[in-house]
Design a protein around this motif. Structure first.
Motif, short mmCIF file in Angstrom:
data_model
loop_
_atom_site.label_atom_id
_atom_site.label_comp_id
_atom_site.label_asym_id
_atom_site.label_seq_id
_atom_site.Cartn_x
_atom_site.Cartn_y
_atom_site.Cartn_z
N THR A 162 6.09 16.61 -4.32
CA THR A 162 4.98 17.11 -5.13
C THR A 162 5.46 17.26 -6.57
O THR A 162 6.68 17.33 -6.82
CB THR A 162 4.48 18.48 -4.61
OG1 THR A 162 5.58 19.39 -4.61
CG2 THR A 162 3.91 18.37 -3.22
N TYR A 188 1.87 5.15 0.54
CA TYR A 188 1.57 6.33 1.36
C TYR A 188 2.47 7.45 0.86
O TYR A 188 3.69 7.30 0.78
CB TYR A 188 1.80 6.05 2.84
CG TYR A 188 0.85 5.01 3.36
CD1 TYR A 188 -0.50 5.31 3.56
CD2 TYR A 188 1.28 3.71 3.60
CE1 TYR A 188 -1.39 4.34 3.99
CE2 TYR A 188 0.38 2.74 4.04
CZ TYR A 188 -0.94 3.06 4.23
OH TYR A 188 -1.83 2.11 4.66
N LEU A 189 1.87 8.58 0.53
CA LEU A 189 2.61 9.71 -0.01
C LEU A 189 3.15 10.64 1.06
O LEU A 189 3.92 11.55 0.76
CB LEU A 189 1.72 10.50 -0.99
CG LEU A 189 1.22 9.69 -2.20
CD1 LEU A 189 0.27 10.54 -3.04
CD2 LEU A 189 2.37 9.17 -3.02
N THR A 238 0.86 -1.18 0.00
CA THR A 238 0.00 0.00 0.00
C THR A 238 0.89 1.23 0.00
O THR A 238 1.84 1.31 0.78
CB THR A 238 -0.90 0.01 1.26
OG1 THR A 238 -1.66 -1.20 1.28
CG2 THR A 238 -1.84 1.20 1.24
N ARG A 241 5.45 13.44 -12.68
CA ARG A 241 4.09 12.91 -12.47
C ARG A 241 4.08 11.99 -11.27
O ARG A 241 5.03 11.26 -11.03
CB ARG A 241 3.63 12.09 -13.69
CG ARG A 241 3.32 12.94 -14.90
CD ARG A 241 2.93 12.13 -16.11
NE ARG A 241 1.69 11.41 -15.91
CZ ARG A 241 1.26 10.46 -16.74
NH1 ARG A 241 1.95 10.12 -17.79
NH2 ARG A 241 0.11 9.84 -16.51
N ILE A 242 3.00 12.03 -10.51
CA ILE A 242 2.76 11.08 -9.44
C ILE A 242 1.60 10.22 -9.93
O ILE A 242 0.52 10.73 -10.20
CB ILE A 242 2.44 11.77 -8.10
CG1 ILE A 242 3.65 12.62 -7.67
CG2 ILE A 242 2.08 10.74 -7.03
CD1 ILE A 242 3.44 13.46 -6.43
N PRO A 263 3.03 15.88 1.93
CA PRO A 263 3.57 14.75 1.18
C PRO A 263 5.09 14.84 1.09
O PRO A 263 5.67 15.93 1.21
CB PRO A 263 2.93 14.88 -0.21
CG PRO A 263 2.49 16.30 -0.31
CD PRO A 263 2.22 16.77 1.09
N VAL A 309 0.20 7.41 -8.51
CA VAL A 309 -0.58 6.65 -7.53
C VAL A 309 -1.24 7.61 -6.55
O VAL A 309 -0.80 8.75 -6.39
CB VAL A 309 0.31 5.65 -6.75
CG1 VAL A 309 0.81 4.54 -7.66
CG2 VAL A 309 1.48 6.36 -6.09
N GLU A 310 -2.28 7.12 -5.90
CA GLU A 310 -2.97 7.91 -4.89
C GLU A 310 -2.56 7.40 -3.51
O GLU A 310 -2.23 6.23 -3.34
CB GLU A 310 -4.48 7.78 -5.06
CG GLU A 310 -5.00 8.41 -6.32
CD GLU A 310 -6.51 8.31 -6.42
OE1 GLU A 310 -7.18 8.13 -5.38
OE2 GLU A 310 -7.02 8.42 -7.54
N ASP A 311 -2.63 8.29 -2.54
CA ASP A 311 -2.31 7.92 -1.17
C ASP A 311 -3.25 6.80 -0.69
O ASP A 311 -4.46 6.88 -0.88
CB ASP A 311 -2.44 9.14 -0.25
CG ASP A 311 -1.91 8.86 1.13
OD1 ASP A 311 -0.75 8.42 1.24
OD2 ASP A 311 -2.66 9.10 2.10
N ALA A 363 -3.40 3.77 -1.88
CA ALA A 363 -3.76 2.84 -2.95
C ALA A 363 -2.89 1.59 -2.89
O ALA A 363 -1.70 1.66 -2.57
CB ALA A 363 -3.59 3.52 -4.31
#
Length: 165
Positions: A113, A101-102, A99, A146-147, A110, A149-151, A153
């Protein structure tokens, strides 16, 4: 008899891993159990598909011509967007299933960024695997483009996480 008991235990363990794989909708699990100095069990349980996006297209294509027609319009733009990050030379991929985590803790800023400059070794994000927080460092200096993924996820092994140029 101890060997047979261990074998039965290993079979039960592998079945439990397969169940974990199915229940959590994972594509692969790898585990190594050390019993003694020269006695271990190294298990890889896999569904046989690496990426989630290609699987529906592959499964949809054989049954009927209507499925590829409905699949064909969707993949051109999304497939390009989802495949480009993994093929990009600056792609940072997940070294494990877990999983993402940002940030270090909820509510904290975060780690990085988009547009931020990072140095080799800077922490980009965390991948939690088996209750262990694994910091993912920048393999090189550059700019976060670019990022992907989402936190919070879930990610698979080899999934693109972000682009650093």
């Amino acid at each position: 008899m101890a060997k047979n008991t261990q074998h039965d235990s290993d079979v039960s363990f592998i079945q439990a891993l397969a169940e974990l794989l199915r229940e959590n909708d994972l594509t692969e699990l790898r585990v190594k159990r050390d019993y003694a100095e020269n006695d271990s069990l190294d298990v890889r349980v896999s569904r046989g598909m690496i990426a989630a996006a290609p699987a529906p297209a592959v499964l949809a294509a054989p049954p009927a011509a209507a499925a590829p027609a409905s699949t064909a319009p969707a993949p051109p733009a999304p497939a390009t967007d989802s495949e480009d990050p993994a093929a990009h030379p600056g792609a940072i991929t997940s070294p494990m299933v877990g999983t993402v985590y940002l940030q270090a803790e909820p509510g904290n800023p975060p780690f990085v960024t988009v547009g931020q400059q990072v140095q080799e070794g800077d922490t980009l994000l965390i991948v939690e695997a088996m209750k262990t927080m694994n910091q993912i460092p920048a393999p090189r200096s550059g700019t976060i483009k670019r990022i992907l993924v989402e936190d919070g996820a879930p990610v698979e092994f080899g999934a693109p996480l972000m682009i650093v140029e």
